[in-house]
Design an enzyme around this catalytic site. Structure first.
Site, PDB file in Angstrom:
ATOM      1  N   ARG A 155      17.016  48.820  51.194  1.00  0.00           N
ATOM      2  CA  ARG A 155      16.015  49.899  50.815  1.00  0.00           C
ATOM      3  C   ARG A 155      16.184  51.183  51.030  1.00  0.00           C
ATOM      4  O   ARG A 155      15.100  51.992  51.554  1.00  0.00           O
ATOM      5  CB  ARG A 155      14.534  48.836  50.841  1.00  0.00           C
ATOM      6  N   SER A 176       6.664  45.323  47.354  1.00  0.00           N
ATOM      7  CA  SER A 176       6.413  44.565  48.274  1.00  0.00           C
ATOM      8  C   SER A 176       6.002  45.992  48.786  1.00  0.00           C
ATOM      9  O   SER A 176       6.158  46.870  48.628  1.00  0.00           O
ATOM     10  CB  SER A 176       7.967  44.290  48.769  1.00  0.00           C
ATOM     11  N   GLU A 233       7.485  49.949  52.396  1.00  0.00           N
ATOM     12  CA  GLU A 233       8.487  50.384  51.863  1.00  0.00           C
ATOM     13  C   GLU A 233       8.221  50.937  50.545  1.00  0.00           C
ATOM     14  O   GLU A 233       8.559  51.863  50.119  1.00  0.00           O
ATOM     15  CB  GLU A 233       9.166  49.242  50.947  1.00  0.00           C
TER      16      GLU A 233
END
Length: 313
Positions: free
Chosen positions: A180, A229, A299
Site C-alpha cells: 500500500r 479499508s 490506510e
C-alpha cells in the site's frame, strides 16, 4: 498622521495563472467523497488537458500546494477543508487503450473501466482492478490491490509531473513498491501508466471479474457511505480480525460507525462529521493496541484541516 491600512493578502485564486480549464474558489468537496463529509477546497482546478496542467504547474507560485483527488474513495477530508489547490483530473486524463497485451491508461481512468477495457481487448491479468474502487493514479501511488494481486504486479511504467511541470517516466523498479505504498514523491502528480497483461479469453476474464465483484459485494458494505479499508493489514495479521477481537464491531462515535459487515470499514450513518470518523478510527486504534499490542496504521488518507482551523494531524 493617519496609519496606512493593513494590506490584505489576496485570495489564492487571484494569485494563480490563467488556465484553459476551470478554477473554482471554495469548491465543496463533501459531495464527491465516498464518506460524504469534509470542508471545501480553497481552490479547485480542473485542467482541460495535460498541457493545461503542466503549464499551470510551471507558472503557479512556488508556495502554493497542490493536492490531487481522484474519485475520493479512500480519503477522509477534514471538516475545515483543504488549503491550497485541489486538482481534479477529468476526461482528458481518462483515456484507455490496448496495445498488444498491454493497457495504456490515464491517471483519471477508473480501475473498473481499465479492467473492462482489458476484457474487451482479450487482455487477462487485470481482473483484480474490478475490485479496487478508485482510479489508476491512486492505484499507482498506493500500490492498490485486491484478491491476491497488486499494482506492482502489472505496472510497466508510470508517468508523473513534478511540481515544476516536468514529466518523468518511472519504471516499476523506480517506484519501489511496498504494501500500500510507492516511492512516487508526495508532490508529484501521476499522469498515466502502462499495465502489462497477457492474452486471454474475454468470457473467462468476464467470469473472473464477476466473481471478484460478487465477493466484494458479499463481504464489504459497498452501498454505505464508506471509504474502503480503513487500516493496513499489519504483518502477520488481518486488521479486521484485530478490530473484531478488540470488541469494535458496531462501535460508534457520533454519526460514525464501525461496519457490522466488515469491521475494517468505517461508515457515515448519515450525520457523521469528518471528526466523528477520524475520532472513531483513533478509538479503534487505541482499543486494538490495548487488546493485542498491535498498532494499526491508517490506510485511508486523512487530508486538510479540522473545523477549528488548527493544524492537520
Amino acid at each position: 498622521m493617519i496609519p496606512m491600512a493593513a494590506q490584505k493578502t489576496p485570495p489564492l485564486i487571484d494569485r494563480l495563472p490563467a488556465v484553459r480549464g476551470r478554477l473554482t474558489a471554495e469548491a465543496p468537496l463533501s459531495g464527491i467523497t465516498w464518506f460524504r463529509v469534509g470542508g471545501p477546497a480553497e481552490v479547485m482546478f480542473r485542467p482541460a488537458d495535460r498541457d493545461d496542467l503542466l503549464d499551470f504547474l510551471a507558472a503557479k507560485p512556488a508556495d502554493v500546494t497542490v493536492t490531487v483527488l481522484g474519485v475520493a474513495s479512500n480519503v477522509l477530508i477534514r471538516d475545515g477543508g483543504l488549503p491550497g489547490v485541489v486538482l481534479r483530473l477529468g476526461r482528458g486524463f481518462a483515456d484507455i487503450e490496448a496495445e498488444g497485451s498491454d493497457i495504456l491508461c490515464g491517471a483519471a481512468a477508473l480501475d473498473l473501466n481499465v479492467a473492462t477495457a482489458a476484457r474487451l481487448a482479450g487482455v487477462a491479468g487485470l481482473e483484480f482492478l474490478a475490485g479496487v474502487p478508485g482510479t489508476i493514479g491512486g492505484a499507482v501511488r498506493m500500490n492498490a490491490g485486491a484478491y491476491g494481486k497488486e499494482t506492482k504486479d502489472v505496472l510497466v511504467w508510470a508517468e508523473a509531473a513534478d511540481p515544476q511541470g516536468k514529466v518523468h517516466r518511472l519504471s516499476n523498479a523506480d517506484l519501489a513498491f511496498e504494501y500500500r505504498n510507492s516511492a512516487l514523491p508526495a508532490d508529484w502528480i501521476c499522469l498515466g501508466a502502462r499495465l502489462a497483461g497477457n492474452p486471454g479469453d474475454p468470457a473467462e476474464i468476464e467470469a473472473r471479474m464477476k466473481e471478484i465483484q460478487s465477493q466484494r459485494a458479499d463481504s464489504q458494505p459497498i452501498r454505505s457511505r464508506t471509504g474502503g479499508s480503513t487500516f493496513k493489514n499489519p504483518p502477520g495479521h488481518k486488521a479486521w480480525q484485530l478490530i473484531d477481537a478488540a470488541g469494535c464491531r458496531g462501535l460508534t462515535v457520533g454519526g460514525a460507525m464501525v461496519s457490522e459487515k466488515h469491521c475494517n470499514f468505517l461508515i457515515n450513518t448519515g450525520t457523521a462529521t469528518a471528526a466523528d470518523l477520524e475520532n472513531l478510527g483513533e478509538e479503534v486504534r487505541r482499543r486494538v493496541k490495548e487488546s493485542s499490542g498491535v498498532e494499526l496504521q491508517w490506510e485511508i488518507k486523512r487530508l486538510g484541516l479540522p473545523a477549528n482551523g488548527g493544524g492537520a494531524a
